[in-house]
Design an enzyme around this catalytic site. Structure first.
Site: not given
Length: 268
Positions: A146, A159
């Site tokens: 990401s 995360y």
């Protein structure tokens, strides 16, 4: 195109987290290109419906294996199931992942542990278990990271940190395998319209309010292109690329402050 499809029909791709979002869209593109598929996720009924559709539309073999990779030992169980079925994986897509939204101290520890098992442990273990066969067949690996991998972010601390691991692990592994014929791609999308944000309870994050975000199908096309090309790090979208690169020239404390502002709650 026909020749390319014929060549790819001899390849088998394993896609984790294939029941929705980028994983579903990516598996669909692979099916359209003629690859045999193994798809896995928690929602077996959803996988079976997708498999039936792809078999009918694309004439490909699709194996469904229900598996919750956030469960301890699940990656070992999945690899054992593949071996029992005699499935040889050429392309591995580690797509399964979850996020949480909120201050670290407010997230249940069990939720954080499950996220670490899924985003880091299962990805690493499954890659290691399947790697000898992938090397033998000169295959490909893609780990879905990401743009979160490039900076810390308050409100989604674990995360973002887990995606930094995925990026760094992928780049190091790509270097180790450079002479093997195997390519490793770290795919780093920005915010994407999918079930991810609702599961992570991110609907109120400014990330999804500042600008329109691409859908899963658009992002998956970029991912499939990057994997086929063997790119080590792929960041779809010019703005995502600029933002990822900008942190290299910005003081770390400022990066964290700005990232927290962007990730945090926006207007209701």
């Amino acid at each position: 195109m026909a020749d390319a499809r014929a060549t790819q029909s001899n390849l088998t791709a394993l896609v984790t987290g294939a029941s929705s979002g980028i994983g579903e869209a990516l598996a669909g593109l692979m099916a359209a290109d003629g690859l045999r598929l193994v798809i896995t996720a928690r929602r077996t009924e959803t996988l079976e419906a997708l498999a039936s559709d792809w078999r009918t539309r694309h004439g490909v073999e699709v194996v469904v294996i229900g598996c919750d990779l956030a469960r301890p030992g699940a990656a070992h169980d999945l690899a054992a199931e593949l071996e029992q079925r005699g499935v040889l994986v050429d392309y591995l897509v580690n797509n399964a992942g979850i996020g949480t939204f909120g201050p670290f101290a407010h997230i249940p520890v069990e939720t954080t542990e499950g996220m670490l098992r899924l985003n880091i442990e299962a990805l690493t273990t499954l890659t290691r278990l399947l790697l000898p066969g992938i090397v033998a067949r000169r295959g490909k690996i893609m780990n879905i990271a990401s743009t979160a991998a490039f900076q810390p972010a308050p409100i989604m601390a674990v995360y973002y940190a887990s995606k930094a691991y995925v990026l760094h692990f992928s780049e190091a592994l790509a270097h180790e395998l450079a002479d093997s014929g195997v390519t490793v791609t770290a795919f780093c999308p920005g915010p994407t319209a999918s079930e991810f944000q609702s599961r992570a309870k991110m609907q109120k994050s400014r990330l999804f309010q500042l600008a329109p975000v691409p859908d899963s199908a658009t992002v998956a096309r970029a991912a499939w292109q990057a994997m086929r090309a063997g790119r080590r790090v792929a960041i779809p979208g010019v703005m995502n690329w600029v933002l990822a690169q900008s942190v290299r020239f910005t003081p770390r404390r400022l990066v964290t402050i700005v990232s927290g502002l962007v990730t945090g709650p926006g207007r209701n």
